[in-house]
Design a protein around this motif. Structure first.
Motif, mmCIF file in Angstrom:
data_model
loop_
_atom_site.group_PDB
_atom_site.id
_atom_site.type_symbol
_atom_site.label_atom_id
_atom_site.label_comp_id
_atom_site.label_asym_id
_atom_site.label_seq_id
_atom_site.Cartn_x
_atom_site.Cartn_y
_atom_site.Cartn_z
ATOM 1 N N MET A 178 30.638 82.012 39.407
ATOM 2 C CA MET A 178 31.939 82.402 40.119
ATOM 3 C C MET A 178 32.743 83.199 39.333
ATOM 4 O O MET A 178 32.960 82.810 38.184
ATOM 5 N N LYS A 218 19.763 84.352 43.639
ATOM 6 C CA LYS A 218 20.580 83.629 44.417
ATOM 7 C C LYS A 218 20.916 84.541 45.778
ATOM 8 O O LYS A 218 21.066 85.771 45.635
ATOM 9 N N HIS A 266 22.557 79.842 49.448
ATOM 10 C CA HIS A 266 23.948 79.556 49.980
ATOM 11 C C HIS A 266 23.781 79.804 51.376
ATOM 12 O O HIS A 266 23.760 80.928 51.824
ATOM 13 N N ASN A 303 23.069 75.276 47.712
ATOM 14 C CA ASN A 303 24.495 75.354 47.348
ATOM 15 C C ASN A 303 25.338 75.795 48.833
ATOM 16 O O ASN A 303 24.919 76.121 49.633
ATOM 17 N N ILE A 360 26.782 73.466 42.830
ATOM 18 C CA ILE A 360 28.203 73.317 43.318
ATOM 19 C C ILE A 360 29.350 74.326 42.771
ATOM 20 O O ILE A 360 29.341 74.525 41.505
ATOM 21 N N ARG A 393 43.339 81.813 38.714
ATOM 22 C CA ARG A 393 42.165 81.615 39.368
ATOM 23 C C ARG A 393 41.840 80.349 39.370
ATOM 24 O O ARG A 393 41.654 79.735 40.584
ATOM 25 N N TYR A 438 42.438 76.656 42.940
ATOM 26 C CA TYR A 438 41.893 75.592 43.590
ATOM 27 C C TYR A 438 42.228 74.147 43.052
ATOM 28 O O TYR A 438 42.301 73.466 43.815
HETATM 29 C C1 FMN Z 1 35.893 82.957 43.329
HETATM 30 C C2 FMN Z 1 34.382 82.839 43.638
HETATM 31 C C3 FMN Z 1 33.441 83.808 42.999
HETATM 32 C C4 FMN Z 1 32.174 83.812 43.162
HETATM 33 N N1 FMN Z 1 31.439 84.656 42.562
HETATM 34 C C5 FMN Z 1 30.079 84.658 42.616
HETATM 35 C C6 FMN Z 1 29.133 85.284 41.714
HETATM 36 O O1 FMN Z 1 29.555 85.694 40.806
HETATM 37 N N2 FMN Z 1 27.946 85.224 41.862
HETATM 38 C C7 FMN Z 1 27.342 84.453 42.905
HETATM 39 O O2 FMN Z 1 26.143 84.584 43.437
HETATM 40 N N3 FMN Z 1 28.096 83.870 43.711
HETATM 41 C C8 FMN Z 1 29.663 83.813 43.574
HETATM 42 N N4 FMN Z 1 30.335 83.036 44.360
HETATM 43 C C9 FMN Z 1 29.652 82.070 45.445
HETATM 44 C C10 FMN Z 1 29.502 80.830 44.778
HETATM 45 O O3 FMN Z 1 28.465 80.675 43.827
HETATM 46 C C11 FMN Z 1 28.991 79.857 45.940
HETATM 47 O O4 FMN Z 1 27.778 80.156 46.517
HETATM 48 C C12 FMN Z 1 30.001 79.652 46.995
HETATM 49 O O5 FMN Z 1 31.155 79.462 46.519
HETATM 50 C C13 FMN Z 1 29.545 78.253 47.916
HETATM 51 O O6 FMN Z 1 29.469 77.191 47.274
HETATM 52 P P1 FMN Z 1 30.664 76.048 47.190
HETATM 53 O O7 FMN Z 1 30.792 75.866 48.669
HETATM 54 O O8 FMN Z 1 30.155 75.211 46.497
HETATM 55 O O9 FMN Z 1 31.742 76.767 46.746
HETATM 56 C C14 FMN Z 1 31.530 83.151 44.370
HETATM 57 C C15 FMN Z 1 32.482 82.135 45.069
HETATM 58 C C16 FMN Z 1 33.948 82.270 44.767
HETATM 59 C C17 FMN Z 1 34.789 81.367 45.675
#
Ligand code: FMN
Length: 332
Positions: free
Chosen positions: A14, A145, A175, A206, A229, A284, A288
């Motif tokens: 993230m 991913k 995802h 995920n 997660i 940031r 959350y």
């Molecule tokens: C602020 C933010 C930044 C993210 N940055 C990336 C990233 O750099 N690379 C990536 O593959 N996914 C990124 N994601 C997606 C997350 O890795 C993840 O797939 C998504 O949040 C769903 O999972 P969760 O419901 O557990 O949050 C980002 C999500 C958020 C909220």
């Protein structure tokens, strides 16, 4: 070679959130994550020796548990950056647990640039890139991913995953949302389950795993190899610890002092990240983390508008003066 054992629980990548300070914080207070993904690193910035690259690529405190995610708009940069990084890390004795390729990001600026999810529009180029990367780096764990793509085309998605596996990937992180779904709509775990059955390499699932019960369901019902997660690990950095302990002890209980956790997190950012990152990364995180608080929207607003770390610390202290005793208890 897949280094992630079955049943692993992993921190998702993230941007501005999954940096060394968060990993140090989790490891020191609530260890339980089996692996950590870094935020995506740009191959272009790496090759240009942009400032702060060493922070994006910092894999401490545990390089052997940390996977670097790369984002690129083209194949030559990807091959050049990842191989250069690998050779340097071998020379430094700090090889990470693997490299992951970002085919998932649908943020408008990433999409416009031709990276992230746009690779799913040009599957042949994506597959060629991975085949080349695998032949350049035969020994390291390679993953990608993905989201589900642009539209419901299940057959093409399965074919893409099969081809990625044949190109030499060790696992796929899915995802299960379409590009347009952002974070709000239903997460298609049913599709994820079907893909798991159709392809030979492991699927790491995920999306919206926010509790022990959901983690358990992901393993028992959807038969996932491992789970990842994201946002919940920022909201509740103890989630890995909680899931791990609850899975071995159904009576497990824990008590989180939210004020201490909040202030401690800030000290980790100050200790492990460059000063230029402090304010943005702290804001940031609290976007959350404030979900834990009864009146979190007030604190979130104050933090997002703060001009200094000192004022953020003051806002946190005065919140807990007004709402003392606010804590989270997990009981049997
Ligand atoms: C602020 C933010 C930044 C993210 N940055 C990336 C990233 O750099 N690379 C990536 O593959 N996914 C990124 N994601 C997606 C997350 O890795 C993840 O797939 C998504 O949040 C769903 O999972 P969760 O419901 O557990 O949050 C980002 C999500 C958020 C909220």
């Amino acid at each position: 070679m897949l280094r992630i054992p079955q049943g692993s629980i992993i921190l998702a990548p993230m941007v501005e959130l999954t940096h060394r300070a968060l990993r140090e914080f989790i490891e020191a207070h609530w260890p339980g994550a089996d692996f950590y993904w870094t935020e995506m690193a740009s191959t272009k910035s790496f090759l240009a020796h942009a400032p702060f690259e060493s922070f994006y690529l910092d894999t401490l405190p545990h390089p052997q548990k940390t996977i670097i995610q790369w984002y690129s708009t083209n194949m030559p940069d990807m091959i050049e950056a990842v191989t250069q990084h690998y050779e340097t890390s071998v020379a430094n004795g700090q090889v990470c647990a693997g490299y992951d390729i970002n085919f998932a990001c649908s943020a408008p600026h990433i999409e416009r640039s031709g990276g992230g999810i746009t690779w799913m529009k040009k599957p042949e180029a994506a597959i060629t890139m991975l085949r080349e990367l695998r032949s350049a780096l035969p020994d390291i764990q390679l993953t990608a991913k993905l989201r589900l793509g642009y539209e419901e085309d299940f057959e093409n998605l399965v074919d893409f995953c099969i081809a990625l596996a044949e190109a030499g990937l060790d696992a796929i992180i899915l995802h299960p949302r379409f590009k347009h779904e952002k974070f709000k709509l239903r997460n298609h775990w049913d599709i994820l389950h079907t893909i798991t059955a159709a392809i030979k390499i492991p699927i790491i699932g995920n999306g919206d795993i926010t509790s022990f019960e959901k983690a358990h369901l992901a393993f028992s019902t959807y038969k996932l190899h491992s789970i990842m997660i994201g946002r919940e690990a920022v909201r509740r950095p103890w989630i890995f610890y909680l899931i791990k302990n609850k899975s071995t002890n159904s009576n497990f209980s824990m008590d989180i002092e939210l004020e201490t956790a909040a202030l401690t997190y800030i000290s980790y950012v100050q200790k492990f990240l460059p000063a230029a990152f402090h304010l943005s990364r702290i804001k940031r995180f609290f976007f959350y983390f404030c979900d834990n608080l009864k009146f979190g929207h007030h604190l979130r607003y104050a933090i997002q508008n703060a001009q200094s770390i000192e004022s953020i610390q003051e806002h946190i202290k005065s919140y807990f003066c007004e709402v003392p005793e606010e804590r989270i208890k997990y009981e049997k």
